[in-house]
Scaffold this motif. Sequence first.
Motif, PDB file in Angstrom:
ATOM      1  N   TYR A   1       0.780  -1.237   0.000  1.00  0.00           N
ATOM      2  CA  TYR A   1       0.000   0.000   0.000  1.00  0.00           C
ATOM      3  C   TYR A   1       0.812   1.288   0.000  1.00  0.00           C
ATOM      4  CZ  TYR A   1      -3.649  -3.386   0.748  1.00  0.00           C
ATOM      5  OH  TYR A   1      -4.483  -4.458   0.606  1.00  0.00           O
TER       6      TYR A   1
ATOM      7  N   PHE B   1      -5.558  -0.948  -5.463  1.00  0.00           N
ATOM      8  CA  PHE B   1      -6.541  -1.632  -4.628  1.00  0.00           C
ATOM      9  C   PHE B   1      -7.931  -1.033  -4.851  1.00  0.00           C
ATOM     10  CE2 PHE B   1      -8.947  -2.326  -0.675  1.00  0.00           C
ATOM     11  CZ  PHE B   1      -9.141  -3.687  -0.861  1.00  0.00           C
TER      12      PHE B   1
ATOM     13  N   ILE C   1      -9.225  -2.552  -7.900  1.00  0.00           N
ATOM     14  CA  ILE C   1      -9.640  -3.941  -7.660  1.00  0.00           C
ATOM     15  C   ILE C   1     -11.072  -3.962  -7.128  1.00  0.00           C
ATOM     16  CG2 ILE C   1      -9.280  -5.918  -6.079  1.00  0.00           C
ATOM     17  CD1 ILE C   1      -6.261  -5.470  -6.353  1.00  0.00           C
TER      18      ILE C   1
ATOM     19  N   TYR D   1     -14.221  -9.047  -8.517  1.00  0.00           N
ATOM     20  CA  TYR D   1     -13.953  -8.842  -7.097  1.00  0.00           C
ATOM     21  C   TYR D   1     -15.264  -8.481  -6.381  1.00  0.00           C
ATOM     22  CZ  TYR D   1     -11.325  -7.826  -2.875  1.00  0.00           C
ATOM     23  OH  TYR D   1     -10.829  -7.855  -1.581  1.00  0.00           O
TER      24      TYR D   1
ATOM     25  N   GLY E   1     -14.481  -4.741   4.919  1.00  0.00           N
ATOM     26  CA  GLY E   1     -13.618  -5.181   3.818  1.00  0.00           C
ATOM     27  C   GLY E   1     -13.063  -6.576   3.941  1.00  0.00           C
ATOM     28  N   SER E   2     -13.345  -7.260   5.065  1.00  0.00           N
ATOM     29  CA  SER E   2     -12.745  -8.572   5.338  1.00  0.00           C
ATOM     30  C   SER E   2     -11.225  -8.507   5.403  1.00  0.00           C
ATOM     31  CB  SER E   2     -13.191  -9.636   4.322  1.00  0.00           C
ATOM     32  OG  SER E   2     -12.938 -10.922   4.877  1.00  0.00           O
ATOM     33  N   THR E   3     -10.716  -7.373   5.859  1.00  0.00           N
ATOM     34  CA  THR E   3      -9.269  -7.261   6.068  1.00  0.00           C
ATOM     35  C   THR E   3      -8.829  -8.237   7.161  1.00  0.00           C
ATOM     36  OG1 THR E   3      -9.485  -4.971   5.408  1.00  0.00           O
ATOM     37  CG2 THR E   3      -7.428  -5.559   6.454  1.00  0.00           C
TER      38      THR E   3
ATOM     39  N   ASN F   1      -6.811 -11.159   6.103  1.00  0.00           N
ATOM     40  CA  ASN F   1      -5.395 -11.067   5.743  1.00  0.00           C
ATOM     41  C   ASN F   1      -4.470 -11.443   6.907  1.00  0.00           C
ATOM     42  OD1 ASN F   1      -6.416  -8.288   3.797  1.00  0.00           O
ATOM     43  ND2 ASN F   1      -5.805 -10.259   2.954  1.00  0.00           N
TER      44      ASN F   1
ATOM     45  N   TYR G   1      -9.252 -13.138  -7.581  1.00  0.00           N
ATOM     46  CA  TYR G   1      -7.838 -12.793  -7.368  1.00  0.00           C
ATOM     47  C   TYR G   1      -7.003 -12.999  -8.636  1.00  0.00           C
ATOM     48  CZ  TYR G   1      -9.246 -12.300  -2.547  1.00  0.00           C
ATOM     49  OH  TYR G   1      -9.872 -11.865  -1.398  1.00  0.00           O
TER      50      TYR G   1
ATOM     51  N   THR H   1      -5.081  -7.118 -10.392  1.00  0.00           N
ATOM     52  CA  THR H   1      -4.543  -7.783  -9.200  1.00  0.00           C
ATOM     53  C   THR H   1      -3.079  -8.181  -9.420  1.00  0.00           C
ATOM     54  OG1 THR H   1      -6.776  -8.623  -8.857  1.00  0.00           O
ATOM     55  CG2 THR H   1      -5.059  -9.554  -7.462  1.00  0.00           C
TER      56      THR H   1
ATOM     57  N   PHE I   1      -1.102  -5.093  -8.930  1.00  0.00           N
ATOM     58  CA  PHE I   1      -1.097  -4.803  -7.490  1.00  0.00           C
ATOM     59  C   PHE I   1      -0.051  -5.679  -6.789  1.00  0.00           C
ATOM     60  CE2 PHE I   1      -3.075  -6.159  -3.357  1.00  0.00           C
ATOM     61  CZ  PHE I   1      -3.096  -4.940  -2.703  1.00  0.00           C
TER      62      PHE I   1
ATOM     63  N   MET J   1      -1.504 -15.440  -2.388  1.00  0.00           N
ATOM     64  CA  MET J   1      -0.914 -14.691  -3.513  1.00  0.00           C
ATOM     65  C   MET J   1       0.597 -14.837  -3.417  1.00  0.00           C
ATOM     66  SD  MET J   1      -2.947 -11.402  -4.822  1.00  0.00           S
ATOM     67  CE  MET J   1      -2.081 -10.211  -3.868  1.00  0.00           C
TER      68      MET J   1
ATOM     69  N   GLU K   1       0.606 -12.589   0.223  1.00  0.00           N
ATOM     70  CA  GLU K   1      -0.652 -12.364   0.970  1.00  0.00           C
ATOM     71  C   GLU K   1      -1.435 -13.654   1.167  1.00  0.00           C
ATOM     72  OE1 GLU K   1      -3.796  -8.831   0.656  1.00  0.00           O
ATOM     73  OE2 GLU K   1      -4.130 -10.305  -0.919  1.00  0.00           O
TER      74      GLU K   1
ATOM     75  N   SER L   1      -5.478 -14.555   2.180  1.00  0.00           N
ATOM     76  CA  SER L   1      -6.801 -13.972   2.383  1.00  0.00           C
ATOM     77  C   SER L   1      -7.718 -15.124   2.804  1.00  0.00           C
ATOM     78  CB  SER L   1      -7.277 -13.290   1.096  1.00  0.00           C
ATOM     79  OG  SER L   1      -8.407 -12.515   1.351  1.00  0.00           O
TER      80      SER L   1
HETATM   81  C1  AVI Z   1      -7.544  -5.849   1.766  1.00  0.00           C
HETATM   82  N1  AVI Z   1      -7.942  -7.253   1.564  1.00  0.00           N
HETATM   83  C2  AVI Z   1      -9.172  -7.536   2.308  1.00  0.00           C
HETATM   84  C3  AVI Z   1      -7.973  -7.698   0.177  1.00  0.00           C
HETATM   85  C4  AVI Z   1      -8.359  -9.205   0.098  1.00  0.00           C
HETATM   86  O1  AVI Z   1      -9.248  -9.527  -0.685  1.00  0.00           O
HETATM   87  O2  AVI Z   1      -7.798  -9.999   0.839  1.00  0.00           O
HETATM   88  C5  AVI Z   1      -6.636  -7.474  -0.513  1.00  0.00           C
HETATM   89  C6  AVI Z   1      -6.593  -7.998  -1.912  1.00  0.00           C
HETATM   90  N2  AVI Z   1      -5.646  -8.731  -2.426  1.00  0.00           N
HETATM   91  C7  AVI Z   1      -5.896  -8.987  -3.686  1.00  0.00           C
HETATM   92  N3  AVI Z   1      -7.053  -8.471  -3.991  1.00  0.00           N
HETATM   93  C8  AVI Z   1      -7.513  -7.829  -2.893  1.00  0.00           C
END
Ligand code: AVI
Length: 315
Positions: free
Chosen positions: A34, A42, A45, A51, A157-159, A162, A202, A209, A212, A248, A276, A278
């Motif tokens: 970020y 983002f 996305i 998404y 956002g369901s962060t 992560n 994704y 993506t 990103f 990811m 990442e 998720s």
């Molecule tokens: C911020 N987060 C909730 C997103 C997710 O879906 O896990 C980050 C993301 N990574 C790829 N696309 C979106």
Amino acid sequence: MNTHIQGDLHTEVLREVIDGLSKTQKSLPSKFFYDERGSQLFDEICLLDEYYPTRTELKILSDNINEIASNIGDECILVELGSGSSIKIRLLIDHLSTLAAYIPVDISTNHLLNSAENLKADHPELVIHPLIADYTKEFSLPEIKEHYRTIDAFYPGSTIGNFTPVKARKFLSRIAKTCGIGSGLLIGVDLKKDRDVLNAAYNDSKNVTAEFNLNILKNINKLVESDFDLYKFKHHAFYNEEEGRIEMHLISKEKQSVHIEDHTIGIEKNETILTEYSYKYTIEEFAKLVKGIYSLEKVWVDKNELFSVQFLRAL
Ligand code: AVI
């Protein structure tokens, strides 16, 4: 323009990067996605057809806004963890007529102050106390002079996905402690579903993506003295059904060496760097995750059961 960071912060970033790349499964912390460009990507996305989380969460919030507002209650202090979701927070604020104060918490000073100013322009009567802090670490709320009855955190956002489940539990315990017993938490939680839907979310057809994901290397090249060549990596994201998570990675297209200040990291052809996780949950799994920390007061889902918004109360 290069971002310059001084002293301890530079040492900490370098340590995190080297630590991650020294593991058997190489990894980089997702927070390095970020920078300004990464935040823009983002946002893009969130608008993609594939998404589903952003638009589904927004629909759940708007379809159930009156019930959500009554769970939050009167004269509350609303603490938003991360201040990126201006449409969602505005929807809440518009329906909380007795809101005592709004505290957006974010580590990115510019972003935090700009969104707070924009909100204040539209709601001159609203008391806003922006708090510059990394909410994933220990922080305390500013002293509140306004009269209030409850504190409610908002984490959309369901962060939460992560974090690994172990880290998610630790994080939620910390938030419950910071906001206090009886405080509320309105949280977005992405649900388990057909793997094709997850894989498409994704691996979008416009490759946003992918850009990103690769941008993390560009950002690290700015933060520390490193020579990642973006053309030598490719985006790879897939749903790991056993672990219940999207992973990811960046796959190395060739055998290569990356130089990071005075370290050299060897990377094999097809070796990956994990960028990442998720995690996706069922309603029951998430209830188990928060057990003993929060009581589950109410869950709202969309008609296709893609996403959930949950109201929890700290025990
Ligand atoms: C911020 N987060 C909730 C997103 C997710 O879906 O896990 C980050 C993301 N990574 C790829 N696309 C979106």
